[in-house]
Write a protein that holds these residues in place. Structure first.
Motif, PDB file in Angstrom:
ATOM      1  N   CYS A 207       0.733  -1.217  -0.011  1.00 59.42           N
ATOM      2  CA  CYS A 207      -0.021  -0.024  -0.001  1.00 59.42           C
ATOM      3  C   CYS A 207       0.836   1.108  -0.080  1.00 59.42           C
ATOM      4  O   CYS A 207       0.610   2.327   0.605  1.00 59.42           O
ATOM      5  CB  CYS A 207      -0.957  -0.005   1.135  1.00 59.42           C
ATOM      6  N   PHE A 208       1.979   1.370  -0.650  1.00 61.91           N
ATOM      7  CA  PHE A 208       2.755   2.333  -0.844  1.00 61.91           C
ATOM      8  C   PHE A 208       3.552   2.284  -2.236  1.00 61.91           C
ATOM      9  O   PHE A 208       3.815   1.306  -2.707  1.00 61.91           O
ATOM     10  CB  PHE A 208       3.923   2.405   0.361  1.00 61.91           C
ATOM     11  N   GLY A 209       4.305   3.625  -2.312  1.00 61.37           N
ATOM     12  CA  GLY A 209       5.261   3.337  -3.495  1.00 61.37           C
ATOM     13  C   GLY A 209       5.951   4.896  -3.378  1.00 61.37           C
ATOM     14  O   GLY A 209       5.691   5.597  -2.817  1.00 61.37           O
ATOM     15  N   ILE A 292      -2.305   7.741  -6.654  1.00 60.39           N
ATOM     16  CA  ILE A 292      -1.829   6.725  -5.729  1.00 60.39           C
ATOM     17  C   ILE A 292      -1.484   5.490  -6.565  1.00 60.39           C
ATOM     18  O   ILE A 292      -0.607   4.753  -6.368  1.00 60.39           O
ATOM     19  CB  ILE A 292      -3.096   6.249  -4.635  1.00 60.39           C
ATOM     20  N   ARG A 293      -2.585   5.020  -7.422  1.00 65.14           N
ATOM     21  CA  ARG A 293      -2.316   4.076  -8.514  1.00 65.14           C
ATOM     22  C   ARG A 293      -0.684   3.868  -9.347  1.00 65.14           C
ATOM     23  O   ARG A 293      -0.166   3.091  -9.416  1.00 65.14           O
ATOM     24  CB  ARG A 293      -3.194   3.704  -9.522  1.00 65.14           C
ATOM     25  N   ASP A 294      -0.838   5.413  -9.709  1.00 62.08           N
ATOM     26  CA  ASP A 294       0.497   5.496 -10.548  1.00 62.08           C
ATOM     27  C   ASP A 294       1.838   5.410  -9.412  1.00 62.08           C
ATOM     28  O   ASP A 294       2.771   4.822  -9.834  1.00 62.08           O
ATOM     29  CB  ASP A 294       0.529   6.949 -10.964  1.00 62.08           C
ATOM     30  N   THR A 295       1.795   5.841  -7.954  1.00 59.17           N
ATOM     31  CA  THR A 295       2.577   5.485  -7.224  1.00 59.17           C
ATOM     32  C   THR A 295       2.895   4.059  -7.061  1.00 59.17           C
ATOM     33  O   THR A 295       4.137   3.724  -7.040  1.00 59.17           O
ATOM     34  CB  THR A 295       2.489   6.323  -5.807  1.00 59.17           C
ATOM     35  N   TYR A 296       1.884   3.515  -6.927  1.00 50.81           N
ATOM     36  CA  TYR A 296       2.279   2.177  -6.580  1.00 50.81           C
ATOM     37  C   TYR A 296       2.867   1.360  -7.958  1.00 50.81           C
ATOM     38  O   TYR A 296       3.455   0.333  -7.714  1.00 50.81           O
ATOM     39  CB  TYR A 296       0.752   1.218  -6.523  1.00 50.81           C
ATOM     40  N   ASP A 297       2.718   1.967  -9.146  1.00 53.64           N
ATOM     41  CA  ASP A 297       2.998   1.391 -10.372  1.00 53.64           C
ATOM     42  C   ASP A 297       4.471   1.943 -10.839  1.00 53.64           C
ATOM     43  O   ASP A 297       4.840   1.971 -12.013  1.00 53.64           O
ATOM     44  CB  ASP A 297       1.988   1.438 -11.518  1.00 53.64           C
ATOM     45  N   TYR A 298       5.111   2.655  -9.939  1.00 52.49           N
ATOM     46  CA  TYR A 298       6.355   3.430  -9.870  1.00 52.49           C
ATOM     47  C   TYR A 298       6.230   4.224 -11.239  1.00 52.49           C
ATOM     48  O   TYR A 298       7.315   4.548 -11.787  1.00 52.49           O
ATOM     49  CB  TYR A 298       7.421   2.208 -10.379  1.00 52.49           C
ATOM     50  N   LYS A 299       5.232   5.004 -11.170  1.00 54.75           N
ATOM     51  CA  LYS A 299       5.117   6.096 -12.095  1.00 54.75           C
ATOM     52  C   LYS A 299       5.199   7.473 -11.506  1.00 54.75           C
ATOM     53  O   LYS A 299       4.892   8.675 -12.245  1.00 54.75           O
ATOM     54  CB  LYS A 299       3.833   5.883 -12.932  1.00 54.75           C
ATOM     55  N   ALA A 300       5.564   7.620 -10.202  1.00 58.15           N
ATOM     56  CA  ALA A 300       5.497   8.993  -9.750  1.00 58.15           C
ATOM     57  C   ALA A 300       7.133   9.071  -9.525  1.00 58.15           C
ATOM     58  O   ALA A 300       7.268   9.661  -8.343  1.00 58.15           O
ATOM     59  CB  ALA A 300       4.723   8.837  -8.194  1.00 58.15           C
ATOM     60  N   ILE A 301       8.045   8.794 -10.195  1.00 57.06           N
ATOM     61  CA  ILE A 301       9.254   9.025 -10.220  1.00 57.06           C
ATOM     62  C   ILE A 301       9.996   9.750 -11.336  1.00 57.06           C
ATOM     63  O   ILE A 301      10.410   9.033 -12.237  1.00 57.06           O
ATOM     64  CB  ILE A 301      10.078   7.703  -9.946  1.00 57.06           C
TER      65      ILE A 301
END
Length: 394
Positions: A207-209, A292-301
């Motif tokens: 539940c994080f990224g 949040i979904r993007d964060t979990y999918d490594y798209k917030a980097i």
């Protein structure tokens, strides 16, 4: 308004005076100080500490050593690293480097062999000389030991310190830290269905990224490799969000719940792990389910975002290391020079022994001075190359 949580957040057994524990919000192993009670039982505290916290501390140990963090108890363990030139050294908690083990090398040449011994202590040197004696009985042990010299040298290459953060145990330690602040705010851990599911079910999605889309800390202190945990509950969005930073470089967004209907709340904890002093930070955290979904999918980097975050704190560790070495070298040089005078029966400096005293000082200062000169030259060349590259791109 604090609501008493009567069950352990991990095993759900009732918490009593007998089994309640003082749980670090952030592990003491990485510099955390704040403790709370009424969160998890002693058994779960011990078990999660051995499995989750120990793995987080292991992965972050290179940074704990580099920044010289201060713990409530003990110091970070020394760790072996390889230099960019392929040599191995052990980085110690005080910032010094040492050989990971004695070096014993035999080099044959035309009329015999050359034995090179490098040891960390006189005792180790004796052991290695005895080893050589077994191979070559004609060796004069006493002569070899008397010719041994204590030298302080500097590595000509950089240590390759490449910390990484990942895995289920490390993730659970991070989520538990956020959940601890939720409980301290008076909210039941059962309100955090995503956090509870991840902590209790190995098959549950994390539940994080990693999150670097924007700055969450609005009053970030410059150069401090801070640790922080922030949680926020909002009935208008039905979310309980969390944000965790480790060493100012690892930045993670958490969604602990997406079905929250209780009162709005916020809670935070931040610390400078170098000196153990708490920091008052302000946070601005708002997000959407799609982000949040993007964060979990490594798209917030965003590109190079992690490197930029790390570059904001790296100079602090470098400065600390340099200051420590200057103090060590100065003290060692003065002690060496004074002890040399005392051996000769001198008890004070005068015009006759001043030059000798300065010479003895320089014996210890010279390696450091030459190392600094080489380092600055290397840095100057690197900066020049970078400038030329930028010019060519423009």
């Amino acid at each position: 308004m604090t609501e008493i949580n009567t069950t352990c957040a991990i095993c759900d057994k009732p918490i009593t005076k007998e089994n309640d524990s003082k749980e670090h919000v952030l592990p003491n192993a990485i510099g955390g100080r704040k403790k709370i009670t009424g969160f998890i039982c002693k058994d779960c505290n011990n078990e999660s500490g051995e499995d989750w916290e120990s793995e987080l501390a292991r992965q972050l140990n290179p940074l704990s050593l580099f920044f010289g963090i201060k713990r409530d108890r003990g110091t970070p363990p020394a760790q072996e690293f390889t230099t960019t030139g392929g040599e191995s050294y052990k980085l110690n908690p005080d910032g010094t480097m040492s050989l990971p083990k004695p070096i014993y090398q035999i080099q044959p040449f035309e009329n015999g062999v050359k034995i090179q011994i490098r040891a960390r202590t006189t005792k180790e040197a004796k052991q290695q000389i005895q080893r050589a004696k077994k191979q070559f009985p004609n060796i004069d042990e006493d002569k070899l030991l008397s010719n041994a010299k204590e030298q302080f040298t500097y590595c000509s290459d950089m240590l390759d310190i490449s910390p990484s953060l990942g895995g289920h145990n490390t993730g659970r330690s991070i989520v538990k830290s956020a959940l601890a602040l939720v409980v301290e705010a008076g909210i039941s851990h059962n309100a955090c269905e995503h956090a509870k599911g991840y902590l209790l079910d190995k098959g549950e999605e994390a539940c994080f990224g990693y999150f670097y889309n924007r700055e969450i800390v609005t009053n970030r202190p410059d150069g401090i490799p801070l640790h922080c945990v922030y949680v926020k509950g909002s009935p208008s969005t039905n979310q309980i969000l969390g944000y965790v930073e480790l060493f100012g470089a690892y930045r993670l967004l958490l969604c602990l719940s997406s079905n929250y209907t209780g009162e709005a709340f916020e809670n935070s904890y931040a610390i400078n792990p170098i000196d153990g002093v708490p920091i008052q930070l302000n946070f601005e955290l708002q997000t959407t389910p799609s982000e949040i979904r993007d964060t979990y999918d490594y798209k917030a980097i965003p590109n190079i975002a992690y490197k930029e975050a790390f570059s904001r704190v790296i100079s602090t560790g470098q400065k600390r290391s340099a200051e420590q070495e200057i103090e060590r070298v100065s003290n060692r040089a003065v002690d060496h020079a004074i002890s040399s005078l005392l051996k000769q029966g001198e008890i004070e400096l005068n015009t006759e022994n001043m030059n000798e005293f300065i010479g003895k000082l320089w014996e210890n200062l010279e390696p450091f001075a030459l190392h600094q000169a080489r380092s600055r030259k290397r840095h100057s060349n690197t900066t020049s190359d970078d400038t030329n590259d930028d010019t060519n791109k423009n």
